[in-house]
Design a protein around this motif. Structure first.
Motif, PDB file in Angstrom:
ATOM      1  N   UNK A  13       5.027  11.683 -11.358  1.00 44.29           N
ATOM      2  CA  UNK A  13       4.200  12.875 -11.504  1.00 44.29           C
ATOM      3  C   UNK A  13       2.829  12.616 -12.071  1.00 44.29           C
ATOM      4  N   UNK A  14       2.330  11.366 -11.985  1.00 45.74           N
ATOM      5  CA  UNK A  14       1.063  10.999 -12.601  1.00 45.74           C
ATOM      6  C   UNK A  14      -0.100  10.935 -11.614  1.00 45.74           C
ATOM      7  N   UNK A  15       0.187  10.931 -10.318  1.00 48.10           N
ATOM      8  CA  UNK A  15      -0.854  10.939  -9.290  1.00 48.10           C
ATOM      9  C   UNK A  15      -0.460  11.949  -8.217  1.00 48.10           C
ATOM     10  N   UNK A  16      -1.440  12.452  -7.449  1.00 50.62           N
ATOM     11  CA  UNK A  16      -1.121  13.435  -6.400  1.00 50.62           C
ATOM     12  C   UNK A  16      -0.161  12.867  -5.362  1.00 50.62           C
ATOM     13  N   UNK A  17       0.731  13.697  -4.860  1.00 52.72           N
ATOM     14  CA  UNK A  17       1.768  13.246  -3.933  1.00 52.72           C
ATOM     15  C   UNK A  17       1.187  12.693  -2.642  1.00 52.72           C
ATOM     16  N   UNK A  18       0.044  13.245  -2.184  1.00 50.15           N
ATOM     17  CA  UNK A  18      -0.526  12.796  -0.920  1.00 50.15           C
ATOM     18  C   UNK A  18      -0.975  11.340  -0.966  1.00 50.15           C
ATOM     19  N   UNK A  19      -1.189  10.804  -2.173  1.00 48.56           N
ATOM     20  CA  UNK A  19      -1.687   9.437  -2.292  1.00 48.56           C
ATOM     21  C   UNK A  19      -0.636   8.400  -1.905  1.00 48.56           C
ATOM     22  N   UNK A  20       0.633   8.753  -1.991  1.00 45.70           N
ATOM     23  CA  UNK A  20       1.683   7.768  -1.712  1.00 45.70           C
ATOM     24  C   UNK A  20       2.805   8.361  -0.871  1.00 45.70           C
ATOM     25  N   UNK A  21       2.437   9.119   0.162  1.00 46.26           N
ATOM     26  CA  UNK A  21       3.467   9.583   1.086  1.00 46.26           C
ATOM     27  C   UNK A  21       4.075   8.388   1.800  1.00 46.26           C
ATOM     28  N   UNK A  22       5.376   8.420   1.982  1.00 46.45           N
ATOM     29  CA  UNK A  22       6.073   7.268   2.542  1.00 46.45           C
ATOM     30  C   UNK A  22       6.398   7.469   4.014  1.00 46.45           C
ATOM     31  N   UNK A  23       6.574   6.321   4.703  1.00 45.64           N
ATOM     32  CA  UNK A  23       7.008   6.378   6.101  1.00 45.64           C
ATOM     33  C   UNK A  23       8.531   6.365   6.158  1.00 45.64           C
ATOM     34  N   UNK A  24       9.083   6.177   7.339  1.00 48.61           N
ATOM     35  CA  UNK A  24      10.536   6.201   7.499  1.00 48.61           C
ATOM     36  C   UNK A  24      11.229   5.065   6.755  1.00 48.61           C
ATOM     37  N   UNK A  25      10.478   4.023   6.396  1.00 45.93           N
ATOM     38  CA  UNK A  25      11.040   2.877   5.671  1.00 45.93           C
ATOM     39  C   UNK A  25      10.842   3.003   4.158  1.00 45.93           C
TER      40      UNK A  25
END
Length: 436
Positions: free
Chosen positions: A307-319
């Motif tokens: 919860x320390x950085x915006x979620x959009x910065x580290x959206x993950x792929x299927x892996x």
């Protein structure tokens, strides 16, 4: 987190520690430390001892919080979210700076096989950029592929180190006059910090398993064993290999060489052996680079999940790989390479080495403060904190100020994340209010 996303066991974790340390540095540092003589040898001992102390601290933190997503998340929990963000962002900066230097080293050794590749700095920079791009694609394809690649390249990169160790041992036990050919520069206490800063650049990376703890099975058991064992192995190899090369060949010859390990082996076993070492240098650098490219995604991902950085910065792929920070970090590495090709490349790379060292020191300093607050390994944490301050002193004021500026760039992202959380909480309260 499902078990399938903890694919790394003890041996893979150890490969990440050794792979993160033994990379490009071992193939160039004999040249940089040759002028220091006995002070250079002392720097490996001093740096290795400091690394072991910090490894004890990292292991104790992981053992105390085995379910945490990684070292950065624990630092944020214990010292506060702002410190956690600064630590994580500093690590991310150090990774993409190091990646530029490591990829360029791989390209330089590759030019031994095709001379036109090294004809201009721009060609080397473009070749290094292609290496970064290829490893970025590999790491985006999945954790298991990256882990298998790391185990294989770690095993291969130890072979040239073994060759140097064999030659040094033969020279030592046969009483070769090579070690007495020229007297080495005496130990100078005033130069120890400067030499240790250079040496520690090659040791940085042993925190790899701790930072990627969310990917390791039984982290409370596997990470301490992998980290401490990996640090000891790497430091012993560095001490013997670098000191052996610097003491067996004339210091001026080693200092002027761009490929000191290849020079050393070619001197005793012939040119064919030197070219073989050049090939392994490419493999070693590429394997090390793979670790850092992976961690470019793991650090921001851990911060987002805390919860320390915006979620959009580290959206993950299927892996379950964080795409944006890996791609962005690799792009910045390429920009550094292109900048170095158009300016004084040697000066730019030297500064990036010192910047890499200093940003890594912030990670270790905050880790030591975390251990002190948690009251685990307090003696090691205190000694480790003093050691990090000594290395920062040796890196110089310019590198320290720039590292602080780059770390502070993460604060706006942290404030955006906090505002988003507050807004979400208010919205939830507003919805729940009428029904309550």
């Amino acid at each position: 987190m499902i078990d399938g996303h903890r694919p790394f066991g003890f041996w893979t974790a150890t490969a990440f520690v050794v792979g993160g340390v033994i990379g490009a540095g071992i193939f160039v540092l004999p040249s940089q430390l040759a002028r220091f003589g006995w002070t250079g040898a002392a720097a490996w001992i001093f740096g290795g001892a400091g690394a072991v102390v910090i490894a004890l601290v990292l292991s104790a933190i992981t053992a105390a919080r085995p379910q945490a997503t990684g070292l950065i998340a624990v630092t944020g929990e214990v010292l506060g979210p702002v410190v956690g963000v600064l630590t994580g962002w500093g690590a991310w900066v150090s990774y993409f700076c190091a990646n530029a230097y490591i990829a360029l080293t791989a390209a330089r050794y590759a030019s031994e096989f095709w001379l036109p590749l090294g004809a201009t700095p721009l060609r080397l920079a473009l070749a290094a950029s292609l290496i970064i791009a290829g490893l970025t694609v590999l790491n985006l394809s999945g954790l298991r592929a990256s882990g298998r690649f790391q185990v294989v390249t770690t095993a291969l990169r130890l072979l040239p180190m073994a060759a140097v160790l064999i030659i040094v041992m033969l020279l030592w036990f046969t009483g070769s006059p090579d070690f007495a050919r020229e007297p080495e520069a005496p130990f100078v206490p005033a130069d120890l910090f400067a030499a240790s800063t250079l040496a520690f650049v090659a040791i940085v990376g042993f925190e790899s398993a701790s930072i990627a703890a969310q990917r390791v099975r039984n982290p409370e058991r596997n990470i301490p064993r992998a980290t401490i064992g990996g640090v000891v192995v790497c430091c012993l190899i560095y001490l013997v290999v670098c000191t052996g090369i610097d003491f067996a060949l004339p210091p001026a010859t080693v200092a002027s060489s761009k490929a000191p390990v290849a020079l050393f082996i070619a001197h005793y076993w012939g040119s064919w052996a030197g070219l073989t070492v050049a090939a392994f240098a490419v493999i070693s650098s590429v394997g090390c680079l793979s670790v850092w490219v992976l961690l470019q995604g793991e650090v921001p991902l851990g911060l987002v999940r805390a919860g320390l950085l915006p979620a959009w910065l580290a959206r993950t792929n299927d892996e379950d790989i964080a795409v944006t920070p890996i791609v962005l970090g690799s792009a910045l590495s390429v920009l550094l390479l292109l900048a170095a090709s158009w300016r004084d490349g040697a000066a730019v790379m030297d500064f990036m080495l010192r910047l890499t060292a200093v940003t890594a020191m912030w990670i270790y300093a905050f880790a030591c403060l975390t251990a002190l607050r948690m009251r685990v390994q307090m003696l090691a944490a205190g000694l480790g904190l003093l050691f990090t301050l000594a290395i920062m002193y040796g890196a110089g004021l310019e590198a320290n100020l720039l590292s602080l500026s780059l770390m502070a760039a993460a604060l706006p992202l942290y404030w955006i994340a906090r505002r988003s959380l507050v807004s979400s909480a208010k919205s939830s309260a507003a919805v729940a209010g009428p029904t309550g």
